[in-house]
Design a protein around this motif. Structure first.
Motif, PDB file in Angstrom:
ATOM      1  N   GLU A   1       5.449 -33.217  -3.701  1.00  8.09           N
ATOM      2  CA  GLU A   1       4.329 -32.800  -4.536  1.00  8.09           C
ATOM      3  C   GLU A   1       3.200 -32.178  -3.716  1.00  8.09           C
ATOM      4  N   VAL A   2       3.081 -32.578  -2.438  1.00 11.24           N
ATOM      5  CA  VAL A   2       2.084 -31.960  -1.567  1.00 11.24           C
ATOM      6  C   VAL A   2       2.490 -30.532  -1.231  1.00 11.24           C
ATOM      7  N   VAL A   3       3.750 -30.338  -0.891  1.00  6.69           N
ATOM      8  CA  VAL A   3       4.248 -28.996  -0.577  1.00  6.69           C
ATOM      9  C   VAL A   3       4.048 -28.063  -1.772  1.00  6.69           C
ATOM     10  N   GLU A   4       4.449 -28.514  -2.962  1.00  4.89           N
ATOM     11  CA  GLU A   4       4.324 -27.671  -4.140  1.00  4.89           C
ATOM     12  C   GLU A   4       2.861 -27.391  -4.460  1.00  4.89           C
ATOM     13  N   SER A   5       2.015 -28.381  -4.257  1.00  6.43           N
ATOM     14  CA  SER A   5       0.595 -28.198  -4.510  1.00  6.43           C
ATOM     15  C   SER A   5      -0.003 -27.160  -3.567  1.00  6.43           C
TER      16      SER A   5
ATOM     17  N   GLY B   1      -5.456 -29.839   6.570  1.00  8.04           N
ATOM     18  CA  GLY B   1      -6.842 -29.415   6.443  1.00  8.04           C
ATOM     19  C   GLY B   1      -7.463 -29.823   5.125  1.00  8.04           C
ATOM     20  N   LEU B   2      -6.714 -29.653   4.027  1.00  3.96           N
ATOM     21  CA  LEU B   2      -7.221 -30.056   2.719  1.00  3.96           C
ATOM     22  C   LEU B   2      -7.470 -31.557   2.663  1.00  3.96           C
ATOM     23  N   GLU B   3      -6.520 -32.333   3.204  1.00  2.00           N
ATOM     24  CA  GLU B   3      -6.643 -33.784   3.159  1.00  2.00           C
ATOM     25  C   GLU B   3      -7.882 -34.256   3.928  1.00  2.00           C
TER      26      GLU B   3
ATOM     27  N   GLN C   1      -4.316 -36.978  -1.086  1.00  2.08           N
ATOM     28  CA  GLN C   1      -5.258 -36.549  -2.115  1.00  2.08           C
ATOM     29  C   GLN C   1      -4.976 -35.130  -2.603  1.00  2.08           C
ATOM     30  N   VAL C   2      -4.218 -34.360  -1.845  1.00  6.96           N
ATOM     31  CA  VAL C   2      -4.045 -32.930  -2.119  1.00  6.96           C
ATOM     32  C   VAL C   2      -3.562 -32.646  -3.541  1.00  6.96           C
ATOM     33  N   PRO C   3      -2.537 -33.334  -4.053  1.00  8.95           N
ATOM     34  CA  PRO C   3      -2.064 -32.980  -5.402  1.00  8.95           C
ATOM     35  C   PRO C   3      -3.076 -33.265  -6.511  1.00  8.95           C
ATOM     36  N   ASP C   4      -4.074 -34.093  -6.233  1.00  6.87           N
ATOM     37  CA  ASP C   4      -5.054 -34.457  -7.254  1.00  6.87           C
ATOM     38  C   ASP C   4      -6.257 -33.537  -7.301  1.00  6.87           C
ATOM     39  N   ILE C   5      -6.303 -32.532  -6.426  1.00 11.67           N
ATOM     40  CA  ILE C   5      -7.394 -31.562  -6.465  1.00 11.67           C
ATOM     41  C   ILE C   5      -7.260 -30.736  -7.743  1.00 11.67           C
ATOM     42  N   PHE C   6      -8.353 -30.586  -8.468  1.00 15.09           N
ATOM     43  CA  PHE C   6      -8.337 -29.906  -9.762  1.00 15.09           C
ATOM     44  C   PHE C   6      -8.281 -28.392  -9.594  1.00 15.09           C
ATOM     45  N   PHE C   7      -7.347 -27.740 -10.261  1.00 13.88           N
ATOM     46  CA  PHE C   7      -7.387 -26.290 -10.401  1.00 13.88           C
ATOM     47  C   PHE C   7      -8.428 -25.925 -11.448  1.00 13.88           C
ATOM     48  N   LYS C   8      -9.041 -24.767 -11.288  1.00 18.97           N
ATOM     49  CA  LYS C   8     -10.039 -24.310 -12.254  1.00 18.97           C
ATOM     50  C   LYS C   8      -9.399 -23.380 -13.291  1.00 18.97           C
ATOM     51  N   PRO C   9      -9.483 -23.723 -14.569  1.00 12.77           N
ATOM     52  CA  PRO C   9      -8.987 -22.794 -15.576  1.00 12.77           C
ATOM     53  C   PRO C   9      -9.967 -21.669 -15.898  1.00 12.77           C
TER      54      PRO C   9
END
Length: 492
Positions: free
Chosen positions: A30-34, A138-140, A272-280
Protein backbone atom coordinates in the motif's frame (compact mmCIF):
# COMPACT_ATOMS: atom_id res chain seq x y z
CA UNK A 1 12.59 18.80 25.65
CA UNK A 2 14.13 15.36 25.23
CA UNK A 3 17.62 14.95 26.70
CA UNK A 4 20.21 12.81 24.93
CA UNK A 5 22.31 10.54 27.13
CA UNK A 6 25.68 9.03 26.38
CA UNK A 7 25.41 6.02 24.08
CA UNK A 8 21.88 6.84 22.92
CA UNK A 9 21.07 7.42 19.28
CA UNK A 10 19.77 10.92 18.72
CA UNK A 11 16.52 11.47 16.85
CA UNK A 12 18.36 12.44 13.66
CA UNK A 13 20.55 9.35 13.93
CA UNK A 14 17.48 7.14 14.39
CA UNK A 15 15.92 8.71 11.31
CA UNK A 16 19.18 8.10 9.47
CA UNK A 17 19.11 4.44 10.50
CA UNK A 18 15.52 4.13 9.30
CA UNK A 19 16.13 5.89 5.99
CA UNK A 20 19.27 4.00 5.10
CA UNK A 21 17.99 0.67 6.36
CA UNK A 22 14.70 0.70 4.47
CA UNK A 23 14.89 -1.30 1.25
CA UNK A 24 12.35 -1.20 -1.54
CA UNK A 25 11.48 -4.78 -0.64
CA UNK A 26 10.61 -3.65 2.89
CA UNK A 27 7.87 -1.30 1.73
CA UNK A 28 4.29 -2.54 2.19
CA UNK A 29 2.35 -2.79 -1.06
CA UNK A 30 0.00 0.00 0.00
CA UNK A 31 2.98 2.33 0.51
CA UNK A 32 4.35 1.58 -2.96
CA UNK A 33 0.95 2.14 -4.58
CA UNK A 34 0.43 5.31 -2.59
CA UNK A 35 3.79 6.74 -3.67
CA UNK A 36 3.14 6.01 -7.35
CA UNK A 37 -0.26 7.70 -7.14
CA UNK A 38 1.32 10.74 -5.46
CA UNK A 39 3.96 11.06 -8.17
CA UNK A 40 1.21 11.09 -10.80
CA UNK A 41 -0.80 13.59 -8.76
CA UNK A 42 2.13 15.98 -8.32
CA UNK A 43 3.16 15.83 -11.98
CA UNK A 44 -0.40 16.54 -13.07
CA UNK A 45 -0.62 19.53 -10.75
CA UNK A 46 2.73 20.82 -11.97
CA UNK A 47 1.55 20.47 -15.57
CA UNK A 48 -1.51 22.59 -14.83
CA UNK A 49 0.53 25.20 -12.96
CA UNK A 50 3.11 25.69 -15.72
CA UNK A 51 1.46 28.77 -17.32
CA UNK A 52 1.14 30.78 -14.09
CA UNK A 53 3.05 34.05 -13.89
CA UNK A 54 4.65 32.88 -10.66
CA UNK A 55 5.75 29.68 -12.41
CA UNK A 56 7.40 31.68 -15.15
CA UNK A 57 9.11 33.83 -12.52
CA UNK A 58 10.42 30.72 -10.76
CA UNK A 59 11.74 29.29 -14.03
CA UNK A 60 13.43 32.54 -15.02
CA UNK A 61 15.06 32.87 -11.61
CA UNK A 62 16.26 29.27 -11.66
CA UNK A 63 17.64 29.56 -15.18
CA UNK A 64 19.64 32.64 -14.17
CA UNK A 65 21.44 30.82 -11.35
CA UNK A 66 23.85 28.86 -13.53
CA UNK A 67 25.58 25.69 -12.43
CA UNK A 68 25.98 22.26 -13.97
CA UNK A 69 22.76 21.05 -15.65
CA UNK A 70 21.58 17.64 -14.51
CA UNK A 71 17.82 17.53 -14.02
CA UNK A 72 14.50 18.60 -15.54
CA UNK A 73 12.18 21.36 -14.46
CA UNK A 74 8.67 22.24 -15.49
CA UNK A 75 8.61 24.57 -18.46
CA UNK A 76 12.40 24.85 -18.79
CA UNK A 77 13.73 23.78 -22.21
CA UNK A 78 17.23 23.07 -20.93
CA UNK A 79 18.37 21.03 -17.97
CA UNK A 80 19.04 22.79 -14.67
CA UNK A 81 21.21 21.96 -11.67
CA UNK A 82 19.28 19.46 -9.58
CA UNK A 83 18.65 21.97 -6.80
CA UNK A 84 17.15 24.47 -9.25
CA UNK A 85 15.03 21.83 -10.95
CA UNK A 86 13.74 20.79 -7.53
CA UNK A 87 12.93 24.43 -6.78
CA UNK A 88 10.93 24.97 -9.94
CA UNK A 89 9.03 21.69 -9.68
CA UNK A 90 8.29 22.30 -6.00
CA UNK A 91 6.95 25.77 -6.73
CA UNK A 92 4.59 24.43 -9.37
CA UNK A 93 3.56 21.43 -7.28
CA UNK A 94 2.25 23.70 -4.51
CA UNK A 95 1.09 26.69 -6.55
CA UNK A 96 -2.48 25.55 -7.12
CA UNK A 97 -3.13 24.38 -3.53
CA UNK A 98 -4.10 21.06 -5.05
CA UNK A 99 -1.40 18.92 -3.42
CA UNK A 100 -2.01 16.31 -0.75
CA UNK A 101 -2.46 16.95 2.98
CA UNK A 102 -1.61 14.96 6.09
CA UNK A 103 -3.88 15.13 9.11
CA UNK A 104 -3.68 16.06 11.88
CA UNK A 105 -0.27 17.62 11.24
CA UNK A 106 -1.92 19.86 8.59
CA UNK A 107 0.98 19.84 6.16
CA UNK A 108 1.42 19.02 2.47
CA UNK A 109 4.24 16.47 2.21
CA UNK A 110 4.47 15.49 -1.46
CA UNK A 111 5.03 18.92 -2.99
CA UNK A 112 8.48 19.20 -1.38
CA UNK A 113 9.57 15.57 -1.20
CA UNK A 114 8.67 14.37 -4.69
CA UNK A 115 10.28 17.25 -6.66
CA UNK A 116 13.47 16.98 -4.59
CA UNK A 117 13.78 13.20 -4.94
CA UNK A 118 12.91 13.15 -8.65
CA UNK A 119 15.48 15.84 -9.43
CA UNK A 120 18.20 14.10 -7.44
CA UNK A 121 17.27 10.68 -8.80
CA UNK A 122 17.31 11.87 -12.39
CA UNK A 123 20.67 13.57 -11.91
CA UNK A 124 22.15 10.44 -10.32
CA UNK A 125 20.69 7.99 -12.84
CA UNK A 126 18.58 6.13 -10.29
CA UNK A 127 15.65 3.90 -11.22
CA UNK A 128 11.98 3.78 -10.27
CA UNK A 129 12.41 1.53 -7.27
CA UNK A 130 15.12 3.81 -5.91
CA UNK A 131 12.82 6.80 -6.31
CA UNK A 132 9.81 5.08 -4.73
CA UNK A 133 11.88 4.05 -1.70
CA UNK A 134 13.37 7.50 -1.25
CA UNK A 135 10.02 9.25 -1.65
CA UNK A 136 8.39 6.89 0.87
CA UNK A 137 11.16 7.58 3.39
CA UNK A 138 10.98 11.32 2.82
CA UNK A 139 7.20 11.48 3.14
CA UNK A 140 7.25 9.39 6.31
CA UNK A 141 9.89 11.57 7.99
CA UNK A 142 8.17 14.78 6.90
CA UNK A 143 4.86 13.63 8.40
CA UNK A 144 6.42 12.40 11.63
CA UNK A 145 8.25 15.68 12.21
CA UNK A 146 4.99 17.50 11.60
CA UNK A 147 3.19 15.24 14.07
CA UNK A 148 5.86 15.92 16.70
CA UNK A 149 4.63 19.51 16.62
CA UNK A 150 0.97 18.58 17.00
CA UNK A 151 -0.44 19.78 20.33
CA UNK A 152 -2.90 17.12 21.50
CA UNK A 153 -4.47 19.42 24.09
CA UNK A 154 -4.91 22.38 21.77
CA UNK A 155 -5.74 19.98 18.91
CA UNK A 156 -3.72 22.03 16.51
CA UNK A 157 -0.29 22.29 14.96
CA UNK A 158 2.01 24.37 17.13
CA UNK A 159 3.85 25.38 13.95
CA UNK A 160 0.60 26.84 12.66
CA UNK A 161 -0.11 28.64 15.93
CA UNK A 162 3.26 30.36 15.60
CA UNK A 163 2.53 31.48 12.04
CA UNK A 164 4.99 28.93 10.65
CA UNK A 165 4.34 26.91 7.51
CA UNK A 166 4.99 23.34 8.65
CA UNK A 167 4.63 22.25 5.03
CA UNK A 168 7.86 23.92 3.99
CA UNK A 169 9.68 23.59 7.30
CA UNK A 170 9.09 19.86 7.75
CA UNK A 171 8.99 19.38 3.98
CA UNK A 172 12.58 20.51 3.65
CA UNK A 173 13.65 18.02 6.30
CA UNK A 174 11.68 15.12 4.84
CA UNK A 175 12.89 15.91 1.33
CA UNK A 176 16.50 16.04 2.52
CA UNK A 177 16.13 12.67 4.21
CA UNK A 178 14.67 11.21 1.02
CA UNK A 179 17.42 12.60 -1.19
CA UNK A 180 20.12 11.49 1.25
CA UNK A 181 18.61 8.00 1.47
CA UNK A 182 18.71 7.88 -2.32
CA UNK A 183 22.39 8.79 -2.49
CA UNK A 184 24.10 7.55 0.66
CA UNK A 185 24.10 5.97 4.10
CA UNK A 186 22.57 6.82 7.48
CA UNK A 187 25.32 9.28 8.30
CA UNK A 188 24.55 11.23 5.14
CA UNK A 189 20.90 11.39 6.21
CA UNK A 190 21.81 12.55 9.71
CA UNK A 191 24.16 15.25 8.44
CA UNK A 192 21.69 16.32 5.77
CA UNK A 193 19.02 16.81 8.41
CA UNK A 194 21.51 18.80 10.46
CA UNK A 195 22.30 21.10 7.56
CA UNK A 196 18.77 21.42 6.22
CA UNK A 197 17.46 22.55 9.61
CA UNK A 198 19.36 25.80 9.11
CA UNK A 199 17.64 26.29 5.73
CA UNK A 200 14.02 25.34 6.48
CA UNK A 201 11.61 28.28 6.52
CA UNK A 202 8.15 29.62 5.76
CA UNK A 203 5.48 31.85 7.30
CA UNK A 204 1.81 31.81 6.33
CA UNK A 205 0.48 35.35 6.65
CA UNK A 206 -0.32 35.31 2.92
CA UNK A 207 -3.12 32.83 3.68
CA UNK A 208 -4.93 35.63 5.47
CA UNK A 209 -4.39 38.76 3.45
CA UNK A 210 -2.98 37.79 0.07
CA UNK A 211 0.31 37.64 -1.78
CA UNK A 212 1.72 34.74 -3.81
CA UNK A 213 4.86 34.04 -1.77
CA UNK A 214 3.38 30.82 -0.37
CA UNK A 215 3.73 29.32 -3.84
CA UNK A 216 7.50 29.19 -3.51
CA UNK A 217 7.52 27.49 -0.09
CA UNK A 218 7.69 23.89 -1.31
CA UNK A 219 10.09 24.84 -4.07
CA UNK A 220 12.42 26.45 -1.55
CA UNK A 221 12.10 23.39 0.69
CA UNK A 222 13.01 21.06 -2.19
CA UNK A 223 15.89 23.36 -3.17
CA UNK A 224 17.18 23.39 0.42
CA UNK A 225 16.96 19.60 0.61
CA UNK A 226 18.99 18.93 -2.53
CA UNK A 227 21.47 21.70 -1.68
CA UNK A 228 21.98 20.40 1.85
CA UNK A 229 22.73 16.87 0.65
CA UNK A 230 25.13 18.22 -1.95
CA UNK A 231 26.90 20.31 0.70
CA UNK A 232 27.26 17.30 2.99
CA UNK A 233 28.74 15.31 0.14
CA UNK A 234 31.29 18.10 -0.23
CA UNK A 235 32.20 17.71 3.43
CA UNK A 236 29.83 19.88 5.46
CA UNK A 237 28.41 18.30 8.62
CA UNK A 238 25.43 18.87 10.87
CA UNK A 239 24.91 18.45 14.62
CA UNK A 240 23.63 14.97 15.56
CA UNK A 241 21.29 16.61 18.11
CA UNK A 242 19.82 18.92 15.48
CA UNK A 243 16.24 17.96 16.36
CA UNK A 244 16.05 17.69 20.15
CA UNK A 245 19.10 19.76 21.10
CA UNK A 246 19.05 22.82 23.37
CA UNK A 247 19.33 25.07 20.31
CA UNK A 248 17.93 22.59 17.82
CA UNK A 249 15.02 22.39 15.38
CA UNK A 250 12.23 21.99 17.91
CA UNK A 251 13.61 24.60 20.28
CA UNK A 252 13.90 27.09 17.43
CA UNK A 253 10.46 26.50 15.98
CA UNK A 254 8.37 25.23 18.89
CA UNK A 255 10.19 26.56 21.96
CA UNK A 256 11.21 23.03 22.85
CA UNK A 257 7.68 21.65 23.17
CA UNK A 258 7.35 18.57 20.99
CA UNK A 259 6.52 14.88 21.13
CA UNK A 260 9.57 12.72 20.27
CA UNK A 261 7.46 9.55 20.33
CA UNK A 262 5.60 10.81 17.26
CA UNK A 263 8.90 10.61 15.39
CA UNK A 264 10.12 7.20 16.45
CA UNK A 265 7.19 5.03 17.59
CA UNK A 266 6.54 2.32 15.01
CA UNK A 267 9.07 3.83 12.62
CA UNK A 268 9.47 1.47 9.68
CA UNK A 269 6.54 -0.67 10.82
CA UNK A 270 3.54 1.64 10.95
CA UNK A 271 3.58 3.77 7.80
CA UNK A 272 1.74 7.09 7.65
CA UNK A 273 2.17 7.50 3.88
CA UNK A 274 -1.05 5.75 2.73
CA UNK A 275 -3.13 7.89 5.11
CA UNK A 276 -2.09 11.21 3.56
CA UNK A 277 -5.21 12.83 2.10
CA UNK A 278 -5.43 13.49 -1.63
CA UNK A 279 -7.12 16.76 -2.52
CA UNK A 280 -10.23 16.51 -4.69
CA UNK A 281 -10.52 20.31 -5.04
CA UNK A 282 -7.89 22.93 -5.95
CA UNK A 283 -8.26 25.03 -2.80
CA UNK A 284 -7.15 25.24 0.78
CA UNK A 285 -8.14 21.97 2.42
CA UNK A 286 -10.06 23.78 5.14
CA UNK A 287 -12.65 24.77 2.49
CA UNK A 288 -13.36 21.33 1.03
CA UNK A 289 -16.18 20.30 3.35
CA UNK A 290 -17.90 23.60 2.57
CA UNK A 291 -17.81 22.72 -1.13
CA UNK A 292 -19.31 19.32 -0.36
CA UNK A 293 -22.03 20.77 1.86
CA UNK A 294 -23.04 23.41 -0.69
CA UNK A 295 -23.01 20.80 -3.46
CA UNK A 296 -25.39 18.68 -1.38
CA UNK A 297 -27.78 21.63 -1.21
CA UNK A 298 -27.51 22.03 -4.98
CA UNK A 299 -28.32 18.37 -5.55
CA UNK A 300 -31.35 18.80 -3.27
CA UNK A 301 -32.65 21.44 -5.66
CA UNK A 302 -31.65 24.55 -3.69
CA UNK A 303 -30.28 27.41 -5.80
CA UNK A 304 -28.79 30.83 -5.02
CA UNK A 305 -32.15 32.61 -5.26
CA UNK A 306 -33.69 30.23 -2.73
CA UNK A 307 -31.32 31.27 0.07
CA UNK A 308 -31.62 34.30 2.29
CA UNK A 309 -28.46 33.62 4.31
CA UNK A 310 -25.84 30.97 5.02
CA UNK A 311 -23.98 30.15 8.23
CA UNK A 312 -20.84 28.14 7.62
CA UNK A 313 -19.66 26.46 10.82
CA UNK A 314 -16.01 25.38 10.81
CA UNK A 315 -13.41 24.31 13.38
CA UNK A 316 -12.39 27.32 15.44
CA UNK A 317 -8.70 27.09 14.39
CA UNK A 318 -9.72 27.27 10.71
CA UNK A 319 -11.66 30.48 11.06
CA UNK A 320 -8.73 32.84 10.65
CA UNK A 321 -7.65 31.12 7.42
CA UNK A 322 -10.96 30.84 5.56
CA UNK A 323 -13.27 33.25 7.41
CA UNK A 324 -11.22 36.24 8.54
CA UNK A 325 -11.25 39.06 7.72
CA UNK A 326 -14.80 38.23 6.63
CA UNK A 327 -15.08 41.20 4.27
CA UNK A 328 -11.95 40.03 2.45
CA UNK A 329 -13.16 36.44 2.28
CA UNK A 330 -16.53 37.58 0.89
CA UNK A 331 -14.84 39.61 -1.85
CA UNK A 332 -11.68 37.82 -3.02
CA UNK A 333 -9.88 39.82 -5.67
CA UNK A 334 -8.19 36.85 -7.34
CA UNK A 335 -8.71 33.17 -7.89
CA UNK A 336 -5.82 32.54 -5.54
CA UNK A 337 -7.54 34.45 -2.74
CA UNK A 338 -10.74 32.52 -3.51
CA UNK A 339 -8.88 29.30 -2.73
CA UNK A 340 -8.67 30.45 0.90
CA UNK A 341 -12.25 31.70 1.20
CA UNK A 342 -15.02 29.82 3.00
CA UNK A 343 -17.72 32.00 1.38
CA UNK A 344 -16.29 31.31 -2.06
CA UNK A 345 -16.28 27.55 -1.36
CA UNK A 346 -20.00 27.78 -0.63
CA UNK A 347 -20.61 29.68 -3.87
CA UNK A 348 -18.53 27.24 -5.90
CA UNK A 349 -20.25 24.18 -4.47
CA UNK A 350 -23.71 25.69 -4.84
CA UNK A 351 -23.13 26.52 -8.50
CA UNK A 352 -21.17 23.37 -9.34
CA UNK A 353 -18.26 23.07 -11.71
CA UNK A 354 -15.69 20.79 -13.25
CA UNK A 355 -13.24 18.20 -12.02
CA UNK A 356 -14.45 16.04 -9.14
CA UNK A 357 -17.08 18.63 -8.05
CA UNK A 358 -15.23 21.87 -8.67
CA UNK A 359 -11.96 22.15 -10.56
CA UNK A 360 -9.30 24.60 -11.60
CA UNK A 361 -11.62 26.38 -14.01
CA UNK A 362 -13.81 27.33 -11.05
CA UNK A 363 -11.04 29.33 -9.32
CA UNK A 364 -10.21 32.07 -11.79
CA UNK A 365 -9.67 35.78 -11.22
CA UNK A 366 -12.79 36.48 -13.26
CA UNK A 367 -15.01 34.14 -11.24
CA UNK A 368 -13.66 35.54 -7.97
CA UNK A 369 -15.25 38.85 -9.00
CA UNK A 370 -18.30 37.35 -10.69
CA UNK A 371 -21.45 39.17 -9.63
CA UNK A 372 -23.44 35.97 -9.03
CA UNK A 373 -20.72 34.52 -6.81
CA UNK A 374 -20.21 37.79 -5.00
CA UNK A 375 -23.93 37.88 -4.24
CA UNK A 376 -23.77 34.37 -2.77
CA UNK A 377 -20.64 35.15 -0.78
CA UNK A 378 -22.28 38.23 0.71
CA UNK A 379 -24.86 35.90 2.28
CA UNK A 380 -22.25 33.69 3.97
CA UNK A 381 -21.13 34.21 7.54
CA UNK A 382 -18.31 31.97 8.82
CA UNK A 383 -18.42 31.00 12.49
CA UNK A 384 -16.74 28.53 14.83
CA UNK A 385 -18.71 25.33 15.33
CA UNK A 386 -18.26 23.21 18.45
CA UNK A 387 -18.93 19.88 16.73
CA UNK A 388 -16.42 20.67 14.00
CA UNK A 389 -13.87 21.89 16.51
CA UNK A 390 -14.16 18.62 18.44
CA UNK A 391 -13.34 16.64 15.29
CA UNK A 392 -10.52 18.88 14.01
CA UNK A 393 -7.77 18.26 12.98
CA UNK A 394 -8.37 14.56 12.40
CA UNK A 395 -10.79 15.84 9.77
CA UNK A 396 -11.62 19.29 8.34
CA UNK A 397 -15.42 19.24 8.78
CA UNK A 398 -18.07 21.86 8.09
CA UNK A 399 -21.71 22.44 8.95
CA UNK A 400 -23.58 24.61 6.46
CA UNK A 401 -26.97 26.01 7.47
CA UNK A 402 -29.08 27.73 4.84
CA UNK A 403 -31.96 29.99 5.83
CA UNK A 404 -34.30 29.86 2.85
CA UNK A 405 -36.52 32.59 1.50
CA UNK A 406 -39.61 30.46 2.23
CA UNK A 407 -38.73 30.47 5.95
CA UNK A 408 -37.28 26.96 6.13
CA UNK A 409 -33.83 26.15 7.51
CA UNK A 410 -31.76 23.40 5.91
CA UNK A 411 -28.50 22.07 7.37
CA UNK A 412 -25.83 19.93 5.68
CA UNK A 413 -23.11 18.34 7.80
CA UNK A 414 -19.88 17.11 6.22
CA UNK A 415 -17.85 15.60 9.04
CA UNK A 416 -15.32 13.52 7.08
CA UNK A 417 -13.02 14.88 4.42
CA UNK A 418 -13.13 13.46 0.91
CA UNK A 419 -9.82 12.01 -0.26
CA UNK A 420 -8.79 10.50 3.09
CA UNK A 421 -8.95 6.95 4.42
CA UNK A 422 -12.66 7.21 5.32
CA UNK A 423 -13.68 8.67 1.93
CA UNK A 424 -10.84 7.64 -0.38
CA UNK A 425 -10.38 8.76 -3.94
CA UNK A 426 -10.19 5.66 -6.11
CA UNK A 427 -8.05 5.12 -9.16
CA UNK A 428 -10.73 6.52 -11.47
CA UNK A 429 -11.07 9.65 -9.33
CA UNK A 430 -7.32 10.31 -9.28
CA UNK A 431 -7.14 9.57 -13.00
CA UNK A 432 -9.90 12.10 -13.61
CA UNK A 433 -8.09 14.68 -11.51
CA UNK A 434 -4.84 14.07 -13.40
CA UNK A 435 -6.64 14.30 -16.74
CA UNK A 436 -8.33 17.57 -15.81
CA UNK A 437 -4.97 19.02 -14.78
CA UNK A 438 -2.65 17.67 -17.45
CA UNK A 439 -4.97 18.31 -20.41
CA UNK A 440 -4.18 22.00 -20.06
CA UNK A 441 -0.60 21.55 -21.25
CA UNK A 442 -0.19 18.00 -22.53
CA UNK A 443 -1.50 16.19 -25.59
CA UNK A 444 -3.57 13.01 -25.03
CA UNK A 445 -0.74 10.64 -25.95
CA UNK A 446 1.62 12.41 -23.54
CA UNK A 447 -0.93 12.17 -20.74
CA UNK A 448 -1.48 8.48 -21.41
CA UNK A 449 2.24 7.77 -21.43
CA UNK A 450 2.87 9.66 -18.20
CA UNK A 451 -0.03 7.98 -16.44
CA UNK A 452 1.15 4.51 -17.50
CA UNK A 453 4.76 5.25 -16.54
CA UNK A 454 3.70 6.30 -13.05
CA UNK A 455 1.41 3.28 -12.70
CA UNK A 456 4.40 0.98 -13.37
CA UNK A 457 7.06 3.21 -11.84
CA UNK A 458 8.64 0.29 -9.99
CA UNK A 459 9.64 -1.19 -13.36
CA UNK A 460 11.17 2.02 -14.73
CA UNK A 461 14.92 1.64 -15.25
CA UNK A 462 15.50 5.17 -16.53
CA UNK A 463 13.56 7.98 -14.85
CA UNK A 464 14.09 10.26 -17.83
CA UNK A 465 11.28 8.28 -19.48
CA UNK A 466 8.93 10.23 -17.22
CA UNK A 467 9.82 13.28 -19.25
CA UNK A 468 10.07 11.84 -22.75
CA UNK A 469 6.75 13.23 -23.97
CA UNK A 470 7.08 16.61 -22.32
CA UNK A 471 8.43 19.78 -23.90
CA UNK A 472 9.68 23.01 -22.38
CA UNK A 473 7.05 25.42 -23.70
CA UNK A 474 4.28 27.03 -21.70
CA UNK A 475 0.71 25.94 -22.27
CA UNK A 476 -1.01 27.78 -25.13
CA UNK A 477 -3.23 30.66 -24.17
CA UNK A 478 -6.13 29.12 -26.08
CA UNK A 479 -6.98 26.31 -28.40
CA UNK A 480 -6.20 22.61 -28.22
CA UNK A 481 -3.12 21.79 -26.13
CA UNK A 482 -0.20 20.42 -28.05
CA UNK A 483 2.63 18.37 -26.65
CA UNK A 484 3.72 21.05 -24.18
CA UNK A 485 5.94 20.63 -21.14
CA UNK A 486 5.95 20.29 -17.70
CA UNK A 487 9.17 18.41 -17.26
CA UNK A 488 11.97 18.31 -19.77
CA UNK A 489 13.87 15.10 -20.29
CA UNK A 490 17.15 14.97 -18.42
CA UNK A 491 20.38 13.05 -18.72
CA UNK A 492 22.19 11.09 -16.06
Amino acid sequence: MSAVHAGERTLAQQLGDFAAGTRYEDLPDEVVESVKARVLDILGIAAAAAPLDTSRAARRWAADQGGTPSASAVGVPALLPASQAAFVNGVLAHSLDYDDTHLPSVLHPSASVIPAVLAAAQAAGKDGRDAIRAIAVGLEICVRLGMAGYDTEAKNSTFFEHGQHATSICGAMGAAAGVAALLGDGQLVTDALGVTASMASGIIESNRTGGTVKRIHCGWAAHAAVSAVELVRYGLTGPPTVLEGRFGFFQAWLQGRFNPAAITDGLGEQWQVPDIFFKPYPANHFTHAAVDAAAALRRAGIGPDDVESFTLGVPAPNLRTIGEPLAVKQQPETGYMAQFSGPYAVAAGLLGGGGLEVGLDDYTDELAKDATRRAIMAKVNVVPDDECTAIFPMQFPAVLTARLTDGRTVTEKVLTTRGGPQRPLGFEDLGAKFEDNARRTLAPEARDHLRETCRTLQDCTDLSILFTDLSAADAPASGTPTNLPTLERGNK
